[in-house]
Scaffold this motif. Structure first.
Motif, PDB file in Angstrom:
ATOM      1  N   GLN A   7       1.551   8.161   1.227  1.00  0.00           N
ATOM      2  CA  GLN A   7       0.495   8.166   0.297  1.00  0.00           C
ATOM      3  C   GLN A   7       1.183   7.124  -1.039  1.00  0.00           C
ATOM      4  O   GLN A   7       2.412   7.286  -1.463  1.00  0.00           O
ATOM      5  CB  GLN A   7       0.242   9.468  -0.440  1.00  0.00           C
ATOM      6  CG  GLN A   7      -0.559  10.299   0.737  1.00  0.00           C
ATOM      7  CD  GLN A   7      -1.545   9.685   1.296  1.00  0.00           C
ATOM      8  OE1 GLN A   7      -2.436   9.222   0.614  1.00  0.00           O
ATOM      9  NE2 GLN A   7      -1.926   9.604   2.489  1.00  0.00           N
ATOM     10  N   GLN A   9       2.472   6.075  -4.489  1.00  0.00           N
ATOM     11  CA  GLN A   9       2.986   6.769  -5.788  1.00  0.00           C
ATOM     12  C   GLN A   9       3.726   5.869  -6.553  1.00  0.00           C
ATOM     13  O   GLN A   9       4.655   5.231  -5.953  1.00  0.00           O
ATOM     14  CB  GLN A   9       3.628   7.985  -5.243  1.00  0.00           C
ATOM     15  CG  GLN A   9       4.214   8.876  -6.383  1.00  0.00           C
ATOM     16  CD  GLN A   9       5.138  10.418  -5.759  1.00  0.00           C
ATOM     17  OE1 GLN A   9       5.185  10.338  -4.460  1.00  0.00           O
ATOM     18  NE2 GLN A   9       5.127  11.068  -6.570  1.00  0.00           N
ATOM     19  N   ASP A  11       6.674   6.646  -9.418  1.00  0.00           N
ATOM     20  CA  ASP A  11       7.310   7.655 -10.136  1.00  0.00           C
ATOM     21  C   ASP A  11       8.242   7.341 -11.179  1.00  0.00           C
ATOM     22  O   ASP A  11       9.212   6.701 -10.648  1.00  0.00           O
ATOM     23  CB  ASP A  11       8.154   8.737  -9.168  1.00  0.00           C
ATOM     24  CG  ASP A  11       9.053   9.800  -9.519  1.00  0.00           C
ATOM     25  OD1 ASP A  11       8.763  10.055 -10.734  1.00  0.00           O
ATOM     26  OD2 ASP A  11       9.579  10.373  -8.672  1.00  0.00           O
ATOM     27  N   HIS A  45      16.124   7.857  -2.533  1.00  0.00           N
ATOM     28  CA  HIS A  45      14.643   7.287  -2.330  1.00  0.00           C
ATOM     29  C   HIS A  45      14.551   5.967  -1.393  1.00  0.00           C
ATOM     30  O   HIS A  45      15.667   5.105  -1.514  1.00  0.00           O
ATOM     31  CB  HIS A  45      14.219   6.694  -3.784  1.00  0.00           C
ATOM     32  CG  HIS A  45      12.730   6.095  -3.598  1.00  0.00           C
ATOM     33  ND1 HIS A  45      11.695   7.034  -3.464  1.00  0.00           N
ATOM     34  CD2 HIS A  45      12.404   4.775  -3.781  1.00  0.00           C
ATOM     35  CE1 HIS A  45      10.593   6.234  -3.328  1.00  0.00           C
ATOM     36  NE2 HIS A  45      10.849   5.019  -3.610  1.00  0.00           N
ATOM     37  N   THR A 229       6.417   4.192  -3.905  1.00  0.00           N
ATOM     38  CA  THR A 229       6.143   4.526  -2.395  1.00  0.00           C
ATOM     39  C   THR A 229       4.747   4.103  -2.253  1.00  0.00           C
ATOM     40  O   THR A 229       3.918   4.268  -2.722  1.00  0.00           O
ATOM     41  CB  THR A 229       6.035   6.246  -2.277  1.00  0.00           C
ATOM     42  OG1 THR A 229       7.363   6.888  -2.879  1.00  0.00           O
ATOM     43  CG2 THR A 229       6.006   6.647  -0.839  1.00  0.00           C
ATOM     44  N   THR A 231       3.619   1.224  -2.195  1.00  0.00           N
ATOM     45  CA  THR A 231       2.685   0.332  -3.121  1.00  0.00           C
ATOM     46  C   THR A 231       3.809  -0.727  -3.454  1.00  0.00           C
ATOM     47  O   THR A 231       4.882  -0.864  -2.947  1.00  0.00           O
ATOM     48  CB  THR A 231       2.403   0.951  -4.195  1.00  0.00           C
ATOM     49  OG1 THR A 231       1.556   0.217  -5.316  1.00  0.00           O
ATOM     50  CG2 THR A 231       3.359   1.517  -5.078  1.00  0.00           C
TER      51      THR A 231
END
Length: 255
Positions: A7, A9, A11, A45, A229, A231
């Motif tokens: 999805q 995100q 951050d 990550h 994430t 994107t």
């Protein structure tokens, strides 16, 4: 490594929220769990396990120590760093020179501050560098070392491949890493200059110095980082002279 449905995100992680280690000779800030600092929710990550922002005093450094099964990229911001390892490689790393060490089945190395001025008997200049670790495609590979001068490419103000294992960077001025799903990019930006981020399942943007604005997220200062994430494509614009490091990753560490 794993490729999964994600999805979108964004951050934002602020500089002051990083883990910190200070040993007198070393002032280190950790974006992820490292050493005595452990947070099960903050171990990596994508493929990036370590993003350490280190300042090492003159006349000091990391004594010989081991690594295994890790691709280690070092990027110097100020000063210079002497590298020596058990495979016989040695070199001096300075701003604009990218370095990669493949730990593979096992390697010993040391890193010492080589940036100093002699004032009487006092060595005074620290070295400031970012060290980043990503996992390799395979365990137990032959240890290796590579360094490459890319200072000229950075004059363009564009996002420049620094270290990559991705096929699309074959032939580019970038050191090679043993992971076909990962690439590190860098840019040096003057006020008003901007770059567009890659589009990837996982991105990690780090601002080691200066300040920028991230499209859709606002201002980022020295030491800030952003984990993307599913994107990409956002623009990063310098509001003062800045340097950015961007990991593009098309897989993640398997759970």
């Amino acid at each position: 490594m794993s490729r999964i449905d994600l999805q979108p995100q964004i951050d934002v992680r602020r500089a002051e929220d990083r883990f910190a280690s200070n040993f007198g000779w070393l002032d280190s800030k950790h974006s992820f769990s490292f050493g005595q600092h452990h947070d099960r929710a903050n171990t990596h990550h994508g493929l990036l396990l370590v993003n350490n922002d280190d300042v090492v005093d003159a006349g000091t450094g990391f004594d010989t120590h081991p690594h295994r099964d890790m691709e280690i990229v070092t990027w110097v911001l100020d000063g210079s760093l002497v590298h020596q390892d058990s495979t016989g490689h040695n070199g001096i790393i300075y701003p604009g020179l990218a370095q990669r060490m493949s730990a593979g089945r096992g390697i010993m190395h040391s890193e010492k501050n080589d940036s100093w001025k002699l004032q009487g008997d006092t060595h005074t200049d620290p070295v400031h560098f970012v060290q980043m670790w990503v996992v390799p495609d395979e365990r137990g590979i032959t240890p290796g070392y590579e360094q490459l001068e890319i200072d000229g490419e950075l004059l363009s103000g564009s996002l420049v491949p620094v270290a990559s294992g991705m096929a699309q960077h074959d032939g580019a001025s970038a050191i090679r890493i043993a992971n076909k799903y990962a690439a590190l990019h860098a840019a040096r930006l003057q006020p008003g200059q901007s770059v567009e981020l890659p589009d990837a399942p996982f991105l990690h943007l780090f601002v080691p110095r200066g300040s920028v604005t991230l499209e859709g997220a606002g201002p980022l200062a020295t030491g800030d980082a952003v984990r993307f994430t599913a994107t990409g494509g956002q623009r990063v614009t310098a509001t003062e002279a800045a340097e950015i490091l961007v990991w593009e990753m098309h897989a993640t560490v398997a759970a």
